[in-house]
Write an enzyme that holds these catalytic residues in place. Sequence first.
Site, short mmCIF file in Angstrom:
data_model
loop_
_atom_site.label_atom_id
_atom_site.label_comp_id
_atom_site.label_asym_id
_atom_site.label_seq_id
_atom_site.Cartn_x
_atom_site.Cartn_y
_atom_site.Cartn_z
CE1 TYR A 89 0.43 1.80 4.17
CE2 TYR A 89 0.88 -0.44 4.53
CZ TYR A 89 1.04 0.69 4.97
OH TYR A 89 1.69 1.01 6.16
CB CYS A 90 1.52 3.88 -1.79
SG CYS A 90 0.31 4.28 -2.94
NE ARG A 91 -1.13 11.94 0.75
CZ ARG A 91 -1.96 12.66 -0.10
NH1 ARG A 91 -2.43 12.15 -1.10
NH2 ARG A 91 -2.81 13.68 0.38
CB VAL A 117 -2.54 4.91 4.06
CG1 VAL A 117 -2.27 6.17 3.88
CG2 VAL A 117 -2.66 4.44 5.55
#
Length: 352
Positions: A89-91, A117
């Site tokens: 996952y990332c932003r 996120v």
Amino acid sequence: MRIKTLIAMATIISTASSCSAQSQTELLTPVKFGELIETNRQLTLVDVRTAEEYQEGHIPGAINIDQAESNFVEEVKAAVPDGNKVAVYCRSGRRSADAASRLVAQGFAVADLEGGVINWQQSGLPVTTGPMDYYLTPKGTTVAIQPLMHASLRIQFDKKEIEIDPVGKLGDRTTDYSLLPKADIILITHEHHDHLDPQAVKQLMKADTTVVANHNSAEILGYGHQMANGDKFSPAPNIEIEAVPAYNTTPDRLQFHPKGRDNGYLLTLDGLRIYIAGDTECIPEMADLGEVDIAFLPCNLPYTMTPDQLIKAAETIRPKVLYPYHYGDTDLSTITPALAPQGIYVRICPFD
């Protein structure tokens, strides 16, 4: 003409390869992503953002490998045991999609968090820095929760420090409340020594601290705003407290927590609803709580719930996030497998 044909064929092969890679990446909603990382024992969770972003708050259990680093794939290979699936996952989802594609090309099975996120937190799920878990209220205000010990926890919201059942010492375990900020609000569920510690309350007090307690606890302290089951109180803007029942139902346990004496609390912070159950078994009144975002449910014999009772209580309340607490040496291993497939994220923290 032959060159054009070869180029076209190469493009088709490349496109097909790309589509194949993408088809091997599971793009999951936050709830499904949470279920995966909770129940798959052969999985490594990787935050592919920068180290600075990771330190500001990451999904519990994640390791950090920045996808922008030139050796990203090599670092993943070194960190992930053979046969493990990778969840990334990332932003917001852009960087993790790129990372997933590169990892799939290397033979990894990969799951990617849809919306990153940001979507995770907007779905009511926590990020953590280690000691503190962070949530967003429906209006986007941050709420920080820190499990301390046994039934004690602290909550920070809108520059307010809220302490729940502060106790300084239990056996060989201690919490030094002199090192924590003074409390704006202290909630006490009942008078047992593992929930009410007058010295810890005194250490947290300042001139304008509001102490909320059941009748017996307020009598012992000699002060405090008394609340009985069903009472409601708003000690500050955007903070609402409702005292709810907490009691034993099993015949040979009735003497521990008789009906009507003790409180649980339903704490609403800017629309975020947190249920702090206190010492209770699974009781009918739990069905009347309404929507609950975060629930703290006790799990230890002979005083509160068995794991099976806790599972039943969680299925009744259906919080987005469940913290088992007050659990001592109780084996909690059955709780996550039972509840994660139902969309309840189980956050087991070291209360005991």
